[in-house]
Design a protein around this motif. Structure first.
Motif, PDB file in Angstrom:
ATOM      1  N   VAL A  45     -24.954 -69.677  62.153  1.00  0.00           N
ATOM      2  CA  VAL A  45     -24.538 -69.687  63.563  1.00  0.00           C
ATOM      3  C   VAL A  45     -25.426 -69.925  64.588  1.00  0.00           C
ATOM      4  CG1 VAL A  45     -23.344 -68.675  65.766  1.00  0.00           C
ATOM      5  CG2 VAL A  45     -22.327 -68.324  63.345  1.00  0.00           C
ATOM      6  N   LEU A  63     -25.676 -60.337  67.590  1.00  0.00           N
ATOM      7  CA  LEU A  63     -25.081 -61.307  66.642  1.00  0.00           C
ATOM      8  C   LEU A  63     -25.634 -61.329  65.259  1.00  0.00           C
ATOM      9  CD1 LEU A  63     -24.581 -64.288  69.164  1.00  0.00           C
ATOM     10  CD2 LEU A  63     -22.777 -62.818  68.109  1.00  0.00           C
ATOM     11  N   ILE A  69     -22.363 -63.033  60.717  1.00  0.00           N
ATOM     12  CA  ILE A  69     -23.192 -63.904  61.173  1.00  0.00           C
ATOM     13  C   ILE A  69     -24.730 -64.003  60.867  1.00  0.00           C
ATOM     14  CG2 ILE A  69     -24.098 -64.649  63.592  1.00  0.00           C
ATOM     15  CD1 ILE A  69     -21.381 -64.110  64.671  1.00  0.00           C
ATOM     16  N   ILE A 126     -16.211 -65.331  63.210  1.00  0.00           N
ATOM     17  CA  ILE A 126     -17.281 -65.297  64.081  1.00  0.00           C
ATOM     18  C   ILE A 126     -16.774 -65.424  65.692  1.00  0.00           C
ATOM     19  CG2 ILE A 126     -18.909 -67.394  65.295  1.00  0.00           C
ATOM     20  CD1 ILE A 126     -18.791 -68.489  62.288  1.00  0.00           C
TER      21      ILE A 126
END
Length: 384
Positions: A45, A63, A69, A126
């Protein structure tokens, strides 16, 4: 009984001399290796940090700390969007200018996120992690603002989290998307290969030089397929999932008890297909074309309740639909055999119904049914 065992041993010897059914195990290894990781994680990502503040770094760390991720830093949005279009990324998260300042001034902040919606599973995972990171960041800054305005930690806790919620896995803890779709794939492999073997056996018996064999020989030949596919079911539903590390709650006898009616239903289905087509080329072409649609409407990928009524009806005429639900419920979800008894009964009903329809179609095509009806009419006319 001698004729039955003669047919049983004839097909059994042929299947053991040329074990082409072992190719199923090879195809299993190739097709099911996509489920080795059990679930999706470390999806690339892009994070475009245009703020370069403590808040943006906090979101980036959150994240990157998630299991789903793997953050890749980009300096501009255009380059990240190009990689997203090239399928090098699954999503792009943009942290806008002055994000921290606007948060501290109490203004609403929007974090643009671009996801690849063509992959529903990855996109959904996500999205959850992005929302979680944003909430963690806002919670931290809201706590800091309240602290600066004279609130105590206890008051801040009550204001920001007035209700302490805790989720406990009571039903099916640890069940992943792959753990549910995996049995469906195994059932489809068993059904497809058994349909090929069953129809092929029936075609061979129909084309014998001495003519169509007696019923005991025919039943014996088809029965020879049952122990082989029971063995394959143990490999597919017990041994292979164990090697891949999937959670299993059913014993081998329970798996065999569920697989046996499924095999009978599939053999009855093979009988009907054989009598309707009676051509090896047509049978193979038909099975090759319907396998993928049958997998999609089996309820493994899309809920049966959300299908149109006519699709729902067709779905429940397929042995794989009932078998997938029963095996996944017992082996992955921890239900007992009695709780899926309705599925087992339906498999037996489907098997008997398909075999009866196949016999009627065969008798009609061979002329036996017409001769029987004509004979019964003559007898009724002769009666005074």
């Amino acid at each position: 009984m001698k004729a039955y065992f003669r047919g049983f041993m004839m097909i059994m010897n042929r299947m053991l001399e040329k074990p082409m059914w072992m190719l199923l195990l090879f195809s299993l290894c190739v097709m099911s290796l996509v489920y080795v990781n059990h679930s999706v994680w470390d999806l690339p990502v892009a994070v475009v940090d245009l703020d370069h503040s403590s808040a943006s770094r906090m979101v980036t760390r959150s994240l990157d700390a998630s299991s789903k991720i793997a953050v890749r830093s980009y300096s501009n949005t255009e380059e990240a969007q190009q990689d997203l279009a090239a399928r090098k990324l699954f999503a792009v998260v943009v942290l806008p200018h002055n994000m921290e300042k606007r948060i501290l001034h109490g203004e609403n902040v929007t974090i643009p996120a671009y996801g690849d919606a063509t992959n529903r599973l990855a996109n959904g995972q996500i999205e959850q992690d992005v929302i979680s990171a944003y909430r963690a960041m806002t919670l931290s800054y809201n706590s800091e603002i309240l602290m600066n305005n004279g609130f105590t930690p206890v008051q801040i806790q009550r204001i920001l989290s007035p209700i302490n919620a805790q989720s406990i896995d009571l039903f099916n803890p640890g069940i992943s998307f792959a753990a549910i779709t995996f049995p469906g794939l195994m059932v489809m492999l068993l059904q497809h290969t058994l349909l090929i073997a069953g129809t092929r056996t029936s075609i061979v018996l129909h084309t014998l030089p001495q003519g169509k064999p007696p019923l005991p020989v025919y039943l014996g030949c088809l029965s020879a397929l049952i122990p082989i596919w029971l063995f394959l079911s143990v490999i597919l539903f017990v041994v292979w999932p164990m090697l891949l590390g999937y959670r299993q709650t059913a014993s081998i006898p329970e798996i065999l008890l569920l697989t046996f009616p499924f095999i009978l239903a599939t053999l009855g289905f093979a009988k009907l297909i054989t009598e309707c087509l009676r051509s090896v080329e047509l049978i193979y072409l038909t099975l090759a074309m319907v396998t993928t649609p049958v997998f999609y409407i089996s309820g493994t990928i899309w809920p049966l309740q959300l299908m149109p009524k006519w699709v729902w009806f067709i779905t429940h005429l397929l042995p794989s639909t009932w078998a997938t639900n029963a095996i996944a419920s017992v082996n992955q979800m921890g239900l007992s055999i009695t709780e899926v008894g309705g599925d087992v009964v339906m498999l037996l009903v489907l098997g008997a119904s398909y075999a009866t329809l196949g016999w009627l179609v065969g008798a009609l095509r061979d002329g036996h049914l017409r001769r029987f009806i004509t004979h019964m009419r003559h007898r009724s006319h002769k009666k005074p």
